[in-house]
Design a protein around this motif. Structure first.
Motif, PDB file in Angstrom:
ATOM      1  N   ASP A 266      31.165 150.394 -16.760  1.00  0.00           N
ATOM      2  CA  ASP A 266      31.039 149.145 -17.513  1.00  0.00           C
ATOM      3  C   ASP A 266      32.324 148.722 -18.219  1.00  0.00           C
ATOM      4  OD1 ASP A 266      28.410 148.900 -16.740  1.00  0.00           O
ATOM      5  OD2 ASP A 266      27.637 149.991 -18.491  1.00  0.00           O
ATOM      6  N   ASN A 267      33.183 149.698 -18.564  1.00  0.00           N
ATOM      7  CA  ASN A 267      34.381 149.377 -19.355  1.00  0.00           C
ATOM      8  C   ASN A 267      35.603 149.048 -18.489  1.00  0.00           C
ATOM      9  OD1 ASN A 267      34.795 151.893 -18.312  1.00  0.00           O
ATOM     10  ND2 ASN A 267      35.537 152.825 -20.222  1.00  0.00           N
ATOM     11  N   THR A 268      35.396 148.748 -17.203  1.00  0.00           N
ATOM     12  CA  THR A 268      36.513 148.427 -16.300  1.00  0.00           C
ATOM     13  C   THR A 268      37.204 147.137 -16.755  1.00  0.00           C
ATOM     14  OG1 THR A 268      35.243 149.407 -14.496  1.00  0.00           O
ATOM     15  CG2 THR A 268      37.168 148.120 -13.888  1.00  0.00           C
ATOM     16  N   VAL A 269      38.543 147.148 -16.754  1.00  0.00           N
ATOM     17  CA  VAL A 269      39.322 146.013 -17.256  1.00  0.00           C
ATOM     18  C   VAL A 269      39.194 144.804 -16.326  1.00  0.00           C
ATOM     19  CG1 VAL A 269      41.454 146.711 -16.071  1.00  0.00           C
ATOM     20  CG2 VAL A 269      41.594 145.313 -18.136  1.00  0.00           C
ATOM     21  N   GLU A 270      39.185 143.606 -16.914  1.00  0.00           N
ATOM     22  CA  GLU A 270      39.103 142.371 -16.143  1.00  0.00           C
ATOM     23  C   GLU A 270      40.479 142.024 -15.590  1.00  0.00           C
ATOM     24  OE1 GLU A 270      38.109 138.078 -17.627  1.00  0.00           O
ATOM     25  OE2 GLU A 270      36.218 139.131 -17.229  1.00  0.00           O
ATOM     26  N   LEU A 271      40.545 141.775 -14.282  1.00  0.00           N
ATOM     27  CA  LEU A 271      41.825 141.498 -13.625  1.00  0.00           C
ATOM     28  C   LEU A 271      42.061 140.001 -13.461  1.00  0.00           C
ATOM     29  CD1 LEU A 271      44.209 142.940 -12.046  1.00  0.00           C
ATOM     30  CD2 LEU A 271      42.890 142.436  -9.974  1.00  0.00           C
ATOM     31  N   LEU A 272      41.038 139.293 -12.976  1.00  0.00           N
ATOM     32  CA  LEU A 272      41.183 137.871 -12.685  1.00  0.00           C
ATOM     33  C   LEU A 272      40.049 137.096 -13.334  1.00  0.00           C
ATOM     34  CD1 LEU A 272      42.704 135.712 -10.844  1.00  0.00           C
ATOM     35  CD2 LEU A 272      40.887 136.130  -9.174  1.00  0.00           C
ATOM     36  N   VAL A 301      34.525 125.456 -10.247  1.00  0.00           N
ATOM     37  CA  VAL A 301      34.166 126.828  -9.858  1.00  0.00           C
ATOM     38  C   VAL A 301      34.723 127.822 -10.864  1.00  0.00           C
ATOM     39  CG1 VAL A 301      34.550 128.639  -8.127  1.00  0.00           C
ATOM     40  CG2 VAL A 301      33.951 126.324  -7.398  1.00  0.00           C
ATOM     41  N   GLY A 302      33.902 128.768 -11.278  1.00  0.00           N
ATOM     42  CA  GLY A 302      34.345 129.814 -12.196  1.00  0.00           C
ATOM     43  C   GLY A 302      33.814 131.179 -11.799  1.00  0.00           C
ATOM     44  N   PHE A 303      34.629 132.213 -11.996  1.00  0.00           N
ATOM     45  CA  PHE A 303      34.217 133.594 -11.710  1.00  0.00           C
ATOM     46  C   PHE A 303      35.235 134.557 -12.309  1.00  0.00           C
ATOM     47  CE2 PHE A 303      36.674 132.022  -8.075  1.00  0.00           C
ATOM     48  CZ  PHE A 303      37.681 132.979  -7.973  1.00  0.00           C
ATOM     49  N   SER A 304      34.907 135.826 -12.300  1.00  0.00           N
ATOM     50  CA  SER A 304      35.844 136.854 -12.759  1.00  0.00           C
ATOM     51  C   SER A 304      35.788 138.050 -11.823  1.00  0.00           C
ATOM     52  CB  SER A 304      35.515 137.292 -14.198  1.00  0.00           C
ATOM     53  OG  SER A 304      34.240 137.911 -14.229  1.00  0.00           O
ATOM     54  N   VAL A 305      36.887 138.800 -11.770  1.00  0.00           N
ATOM     55  CA  VAL A 305      36.978 140.000 -10.934  1.00  0.00           C
ATOM     56  C   VAL A 305      37.603 141.112 -11.768  1.00  0.00           C
ATOM     57  CG1 VAL A 305      37.849 141.016  -8.795  1.00  0.00           C
ATOM     58  CG2 VAL A 305      37.340 138.561  -8.880  1.00  0.00           C
ATOM     59  N   ARG A 306      36.923 142.273 -11.843  1.00  0.00           N
ATOM     60  CA  ARG A 306      37.469 143.419 -12.573  1.00  0.00           C
ATOM     61  C   ARG A 306      38.324 144.281 -11.645  1.00  0.00           C
ATOM     62  NH1 ARG A 306      32.553 146.480 -15.119  1.00  0.00           N
ATOM     63  NH2 ARG A 306      31.677 146.085 -13.055  1.00  0.00           N
ATOM     64  N   ARG A 307      39.110 145.172 -12.235  1.00  0.00           N
ATOM     65  CA  ARG A 307      39.920 146.079 -11.440  1.00  0.00           C
ATOM     66  C   ARG A 307      39.011 147.003 -10.623  1.00  0.00           C
ATOM     67  NH1 ARG A 307      45.139 147.161 -11.447  1.00  0.00           N
ATOM     68  NH2 ARG A 307      45.552 146.189 -13.473  1.00  0.00           N
ATOM     69  N   GLY A 308      39.298 147.098  -9.334  1.00  0.00           N
ATOM     70  CA  GLY A 308      38.483 147.938  -8.459  1.00  0.00           C
ATOM     71  C   GLY A 308      37.186 147.301  -8.003  1.00  0.00           C
ATOM     72  N   GLU A 309      37.006 146.003  -8.317  1.00  0.00           N
ATOM     73  CA  GLU A 309      35.757 145.306  -8.007  1.00  0.00           C
ATOM     74  C   GLU A 309      35.947 144.352  -6.826  1.00  0.00           C
ATOM     75  OE1 GLU A 309      32.451 143.519 -10.909  1.00  0.00           O
ATOM     76  OE2 GLU A 309      34.277 142.304 -10.901  1.00  0.00           O
ATOM     77  N   THR A 310      34.854 144.085  -6.123  1.00  0.00           N
ATOM     78  CA  THR A 310      34.878 143.111  -5.022  1.00  0.00           C
ATOM     79  C   THR A 310      33.953 141.950  -5.338  1.00  0.00           C
ATOM     80  OG1 THR A 310      35.312 144.828  -3.370  1.00  0.00           O
ATOM     81  CG2 THR A 310      34.453 142.738  -2.558  1.00  0.00           C
ATOM     82  N   LEU A 311      34.517 140.742  -5.260  1.00  0.00           N
ATOM     83  CA  LEU A 311      33.724 139.526  -5.376  1.00  0.00           C
ATOM     84  C   LEU A 311      33.528 138.971  -3.970  1.00  0.00           C
ATOM     85  CD1 LEU A 311      32.518 137.055  -6.993  1.00  0.00           C
ATOM     86  CD2 LEU A 311      34.801 136.034  -6.768  1.00  0.00           C
ATOM     87  N   GLY A 312      32.287 138.853  -3.524  1.00  0.00           N
ATOM     88  CA  GLY A 312      31.986 138.244  -2.234  1.00  0.00           C
ATOM     89  C   GLY A 312      31.752 136.753  -2.406  1.00  0.00           C
TER      90      GLY A 312
END
Length: 539
Positions: A266-272, A301-312
């Motif tokens: 849960d504490n993964t840093v937000e990248l984008l 359009v809005g979204f976020s991607v964390r480090r090590g995460e995949t947004l489909g």
């Protein structure tokens, strides 16, 4: 049943080399659908092209065998006779409509050509028939579309035009070579249902060439499995899926992607972080070149991607998926906020954005088109290093490491793209992105034209690289099985707007929007045969 096509003991060679098709035998009855399945290089398309004698006669030879259509041997037929058969009695839908349709001719001219050749229809008669055919294949506003050129049509529309051309003279046999490759799942279903309906209406036989067993299960009556040019198994569809005999068939059936990615803490840093992204394209300009009308490709359009995460990101053609990827890389002008590790990117010019290009990389949909045929693999992968690390002395070592990371031998760096298979070229494209050690990779339909077995390998590779290097992905695809295997979060787009956004498993298990339900329904449609659906309905 009446036998329409018979291939007996057929071998095909090019320039007297080893056979690419080795003593193949099969038959197809009137009104039935026979599927030929196998991976790239198995000889499927070569077999299909040989039926109409479309292989280059200067290089292709047939050491053994016969191809008979209604008792007539096509391999010994004259050129004049083959011209009478092609498009009239036997038609073909080619794999890639963009390269099969003439970019210089309108839809009307291309369909009318076969009508004039085989039926002798004059301009007004041909035009009327063209409109009928376009309406038959489900193209809206058919009369207006007659004046369109291929580049003005979507992928699904181009494929429908190809089908209209193939059906223009109501053939007895339709050869469909990968007719839905790279189409969105909803359009894929529409095209295949259309073919099934037209087959029933016209009573024609269909020879279906595909690598997608889910389509075979839903639409074929009989299956021939090919590996390295040889037939390894043949059976009725239900028998093949319930009790496959050959190890290669079982390998194809087991090549479904895994269901879900590894859970992140849960504490993964937000990248984008993206907020209010808008992209507009000018469609009409004034006399002085000032834009007057716009097409809104992406809206808010809005979204976020964390480090090590995949947004489909999923949606039909024209929904804005690729446009978002290009906007993130400033390959397309956009409005809105884009934050990368907290740093705003939206107001940077190209020179200011350049340091971020090594941290945000992209893998394009078609590796053959995006890899220069004139450059060796080493030059292709090294190119980014020469731009971003001109003073570094260890380029060769980094190229070698990138190739090892994607499962290719270091010696491969001396070869050229045309010497590799589709799956290997995609690995090279991933290595090119990986060599700069980015934080985020945008993957634009990276598995759409690959065999299921190769798709599975690429997915496993991407998951392994993500775990090893903490990579984040923006994964753009129309294949929901592949998206599910990789994505932690899912963004569903329609006409450039967000329809649904949230944790991937939650969206897959309990979609809130009707459009998402429609996409999932179309994807699940292929997982069951017609008999199973009828059985479940009876229960």
């Amino acid at each position: 049943m009446t036998e329409l096509l018979n291939i007996s003991d057929l071998s095909i060679t090019f320039d007297a080399n080893e056979p690419v098709v080795d003593r193949l035998s099969l038959s197809l009855d009137k009104g039935r659908t026979l599927a030929i399945v196998g991976e790239s290089g198995s000889g499927k398309s070569v077999t299909a092209l040989s039926i109409l004698r479309l292989l280059d006669a200067r290089h292709a030879t047939y050491p053994t065998g016969r191809i008979t259509y209604q008792g007539e041997d096509l391999l010994t037929a004259s050129v004049k006779r083959m011209r009478q058969i092609r498009g009239k009695q036997i038609s073909m839908i080619f794999q890639e409509p963009m390269t099969s349709l003439n970019p210089l001719h309108t839809v009307e001219k291309q369909i009318s050509e076969t009508l004039a050749l085989h039926l002798g229809l004059r301009a007004q008669q041909a035009r009327k028939r063209c409109i009928e055919l376009l309406e038959l294949v489900g193209i809206d506003d058919a009369e207006t579309r007659l004046g369109s050129y291929p580049h003005q049509l979507s992928g699904g529309q181009k494929q429908r035009v190809m089908i209209a051309m193939a059906l223009a003279n109501e053939p007895d046999l339709l050869i469909a070579d990968e007719p839905t490759t790279a189409l969105d799942v909803t359009i894929q279903r529409q095209v295949l249902e259309l073919l099934k309906g037209l087959q029933k209406k016209l009573g024609m036989a269909v020879l279906l060439i595909t690598h997608d067993l889910s389509i075979v299960r839903r639409y074929a009556d009989h299956v021939v499995v090919m590996e390295h040019g040889r037939k390894v198994e043949e059976a009725e569809v239900e028998t093949l899926f319930s009790a496959p005999q050959h190890a290669y068939t079982r390998k194809l059936l087991d090549a479904e992607p895994p269901e879900a990615p590894i859970t992140l803490p849960d504490n993964t840093v937000e990248l984008l972080d993206v907020l209010g992204l808008d992209v507009r394209f000018s469609t009409k300009k004034s006399l002085f070149g000032k834009p007057r009308e716009f097409f809104h490709a992406v809206r808010d359009v809005g979204f976020s991607v964390r480090r090590g995460e995949t947004l489909g990101i999923v949606g039909e053609s024209g929904s804005g998926k690729t446009t978002i990827g290009h906007a993130l890389l400033k390959l397309t002008s956009s409005q809105g906020q884009v934050r990368f590790l907290g740093e705003p990117l939206e107001n940077l010019n190209q020179k200011q954005f350049r340091p971020f290009r090594r941290r945000i990389q992209i893998v394009f949909q078609d590796p053959f088109g995006s890899l220069s045929p004139r450059m060796s693999i080493a030059e292709i992968i090294r190119e980014g290093l020469e731009v971003h690390e001109p003073a570094s002395q260890d380029h060769d070592q980094k190229v070698i490491q990138a190739l090892i990371d994607v499962g290719l031998a270091p010696e491969a760096r001396h070869r050229y793209p045309h010497e590799f298979s589709g799956g290997q070229r995609q690995r090279v494209a991933i290595a090119r992105a990986l060599v700069l050690q980015p934080d985020l990779i945008i993957l634009d339909e990276p598995t759409s034209a690959l065999d299921r077995t190769v798709q599975k390998q690429v997915i496993e590779l991407l998951r392994e690289l993500q775990a090893r290097y903490g990579l984040s992905y923006v994964f753009i695809s129309h294949d929901l099985a592949v998206v599910r295997a990789l994505s932690h979060k899912l963004l569903v787009l329609k006409h450039g707007q967000v329809i649904e956004y949230g944790p991937a498993e939650k969206v897959f298990k309990a979609p809130a929007a009707d459009y998402t339900k429609e996409l999932l329904s179309a994807a699940l449609f292929y997982q069951h045969s017609p008999k199973e659906i009828q059985s479940n309905g009876a229960d």
